[in-house]
Motif scaffolding. Structure first.
Motif, PDB file in Angstrom:
ATOM      1  N   HIS A 414       0.822  -1.211   0.000  1.00 14.45           N
ATOM      2  CA  HIS A 414       0.000   0.000   0.000  1.00 14.45           C
ATOM      3  C   HIS A 414       0.857   1.262   0.000  1.00 14.45           C
ATOM      4  N   GLN A 415       2.035   1.175   0.605  1.00 16.92           N
ATOM      5  CA  GLN A 415       2.924   2.337   0.652  1.00 16.92           C
ATOM      6  C   GLN A 415       3.826   2.448  -0.571  1.00 16.92           C
ATOM      7  N   ARG A 416       4.301   1.310  -1.093  1.00 21.80           N
ATOM      8  CA  ARG A 416       5.414   1.386  -2.027  1.00 21.80           C
ATOM      9  C   ARG A 416       5.230   0.689  -3.372  1.00 21.80           C
ATOM     10  N   SER A 417       4.172  -0.061  -3.590  1.00 24.97           N
ATOM     11  CA  SER A 417       4.030  -0.775  -4.863  1.00 24.97           C
ATOM     12  C   SER A 417       4.079   0.181  -6.048  1.00 24.97           C
ATOM     13  N   ARG A 418       4.681  -0.293  -7.126  1.00 22.28           N
ATOM     14  CA  ARG A 418       4.737   0.503  -8.355  1.00 22.28           C
ATOM     15  C   ARG A 418       3.345   0.746  -8.934  1.00 22.28           C
ATOM     16  N   ASP A 419       2.405  -0.133  -8.623  1.00 24.59           N
ATOM     17  CA  ASP A 419       1.046   0.045  -9.152  1.00 24.59           C
ATOM     18  C   ASP A 419       0.349   1.273  -8.565  1.00 24.59           C
ATOM     19  N   ASN A 420       0.846   1.805  -7.443  1.00 25.66           N
ATOM     20  CA  ASN A 420       0.278   3.054  -6.917  1.00 25.66           C
ATOM     21  C   ASN A 420       0.350   4.171  -7.945  1.00 25.66           C
ATOM     22  N   GLY A 421       1.419   4.165  -8.728  1.00 25.93           N
ATOM     23  CA  GLY A 421       1.586   5.191  -9.757  1.00 25.93           C
ATOM     24  C   GLY A 421       1.007   4.794 -11.096  1.00 25.93           C
TER      25      GLY A 421
END
Length: 567
Positions: A414-421
């Motif tokens: 939730h903090q760092r996955s590339r899928d956040n972007g």
């Protein structure tokens, strides 16, 4: 300092798959980008960095290329690309292509041939080794996407090297014929009119002779091969040859993505007389707060850590070379969630503060799509909702191996996955955020009803309009581009303060990275009423103005100000 157009530019990264879908198949495409060029023109950016649009099986979302001279079917055709180039240039927007030449897809015709026989003329385009007598592998290196870097090929009884996915075999840059082929590909695109290249993991193309074993750290199953391929023995020879054969013949912007690079190495890559690249992306600031398992064990970080990194790069490249400035990209989480405060109370304020801090440092600023809206991390509930191969493999490697619990890993994701972007660009409050009329390839962030481009463009107090003003100020005040940097309040854990100087002109930049109000003593030359407020993210009230006269200033939560004086 030599003036260059790419130093004065602002770059906007587009991740095509997630930007705008024109045909309802759930995947962003080139026609979708064309539809939104006027939006980018209004924002004021100068260059689009286009993540890969080449033909690809999409094992790593386009960074595994099977044909460097064709466009991915999902994205459109070469005719569409040429129209995009034409329409962008009409609006005085340049196009920087993503260049991926450390590896290809295993479905590229060269690799299909190479794996078929040891006698193939393409065999030496890639890196092959037999297993060592004392091991079942050629060496002990671990892949960046988990597991070993070696994959066995039954047809020939040897292993091929892949620093990333097993469907991304590394090229053998020792082969001059391979290098010539890659330079021809670059020339093909430059002759079409593209304006530069962002080069994917370009400092990994030279591997150490013998491919020695790497050190095995506690808790790791494989050895660290980085010392033997990051900034390898012939990297400068290869880049200078690339520059001599291709880059120097065009007026380009070039930036190399370079993990494991320090300031002294960056001077070699970007020095004005070196004949290599304009600038690099380093990774130091995006690793603050990394724990035992890197991004998958995030920890609290201090502002002094972040400032120390930025300051080192600002001072280190002030005489020669050039900085690229970024908070986020397709490989990073959302800036306001990572470095700011994505709560409803402070998202807009901290988004503007982060923009101020970055855009008034010395270097070329990069905006990642949606950053100008304050888009946030997504927080999907299930691993099955994620599409990123790095995230999926990391869950397997850490949870199934018992190194992290499911809860710990999901918190890290939730903090760092590339899928956040990589969640779709939020254009409006319509279905699927106006990104597609179909089913999106990855789910849209549910907060699109509140955070979207339509709302931001219509609200003159939005993050979008703040970015627009920052970009305009950069064009109006050369001091923002070329002025010297000097740090203030170096040990302060809440305030990032610095000055910029050019001739008789001075800028004072104040950024509060906290939720608390902070009292700041102003430098003598910025005391009194002679200073001009160039930009700030709060409306200035009379009480604050009075405090300025006394030589101190109260900065409100996540407040940012840029003052200008002439001395």
């Amino acid at each position: 300092m030599k003036h260059s157009w790419w130093k004065e530019a602002v770059v906007y990264q587009i991740y095509p798959r997630s930007f705008m879908d024109s045909d309802g198949d759930g995947v962003g495409d080139l026609q979708g980008i064309i539809m939104k060029l006027d939006y980018l023109k209004e924002l004021g950016i100068d260059v689009i960095w286009l993540s890969p649009v080449y033909r690809s099986p999409n094992d790593d979302n386009g960074y595994d290329i099977s044909d460097y001279r064709e466009i991915m079917d999902e994205f459109g055709t070469m005719e569409t690309f040429e129209r995009l180039l034409l329409e962008a240039h009409k609006r005085e927007i340049k196009i920087m292509m993503d260049l991926v030449v450390n590896h290809s897809s295993d479905e590229h015709p060269w690799f299909v041939e190479a794996r078929s026989s040891k006698d193939s003329p393409y065999r030496d385009y890639y890196i092959w080794r037999p297993a060592r007598e004392d091991s079942n592998l050629p060496n002990n290196w671990g892949s960046h996407f988990g597991g070993s870097v070696w994959e066995y090929e039954e047809t020939t009884g040897e292993y091929f090297l892949h620093l990333y996915s097993k469907k991304q075999p590394d090229f053998n840059w020792e082969n001059p014929k391979l290098r010539r082929e890659l330079y021809d590909i670059m020339t093909f695109w430059l002759d079409k009119g593209v304006d530069g290249f962002r080069m994917d993991v370009i400092n990994m193309i030279s591997k150490a002779e013998g491919l020695p074993d790497g050190e095995v750290y506690e808790g790791c199953a494989f050895g660290d091969g980085n010392p033997y391929y990051s900034n390898g023995p012939k990297i400068h020879e290869y880049l200078q040859e690339m520059n001599r054969e291709v880059l120097s013949k065009y007026d380009l912007i070039t930036v190399g993505e370079m993990p494991k690079v320090g300031v002294e190495q960056a001077k070699l890559y970007t020095g004005s007389d070196r004949g290599e690249l304009n600038m690099i992306f380093h990774f130091e600031h995006v690793t603050v707060g990394n724990g035992q398992f890197g991004r998958w064990s995030p920890m609290e970080w201090k502002l002094t850590e972040l400032k120390t990194i930025f300051n080192r790069w600002q001072y280190g490249l002030k005489e020669d070379g050039w900085n690229s400035l970024y908070w986020s990209n397709h490989d990073q989480p959302r800036a306001v969630s990572r470095f700011g405060d994505d709560s409803s109370e402070y998202r807009v304020l901290s988004g503007k503060m982060l923009a101020t801090c970055l855009h008034v440092l010395q270097g070329t600023p990069y905006i990642y799509q949606g950053e100008e809206l304050g888009m946030t991390n997504v927080g999907f509930e299930a691993v099955s909702d994620y599409r990123d191969i790095q995230t999926v493999n990391a869950y397997r490697d850490y949870v199934e191996a018992g190194k992290l619990t499911h809860e710990q890993m999901m918190n890290a994701i939730h903090q760092r996955s590339r899928d956040n972007g990589r969640t779709p660009m939020q254009w409006s409050d319509a279905g699927n955020a106006g990104f597609t009329s179909g089913v999106p390839w990855i789910a849209v962030n549910p907060n699109y009803k509140e955070i979207n481009a339509e709302q931001a463009v219509n609200d003159t107090d939005s993050i979008f309009h703040y970015y627009k003003k920052l970009i305009r100020l950069r064009k109006e005040h050369k001091i923002i581009v070329y002025g010297a940097f000097d740090i203030l309040l170096e040990e302060d854990e809440h305030i990032y303060a610095f000055t910029r100087s050019l001739g008789s002109e001075r800028l004072l930049v104040l950024c509060n990275f906290s939720r608390d109000t902070r009292l700041v003593e102003l430098p003598e030359e910025f005391q009194g009423s002679g200073k001009e407020l160039l930009i700030g993210n709060y409306k200035i009230n009379s009480a604050t103005e009075r405090s300025e006269e006394s030589g101190s200033l109260q900065l409100l939560p996540y407040e940012a100000r840029v003052y200008r004086v002439t001395v």
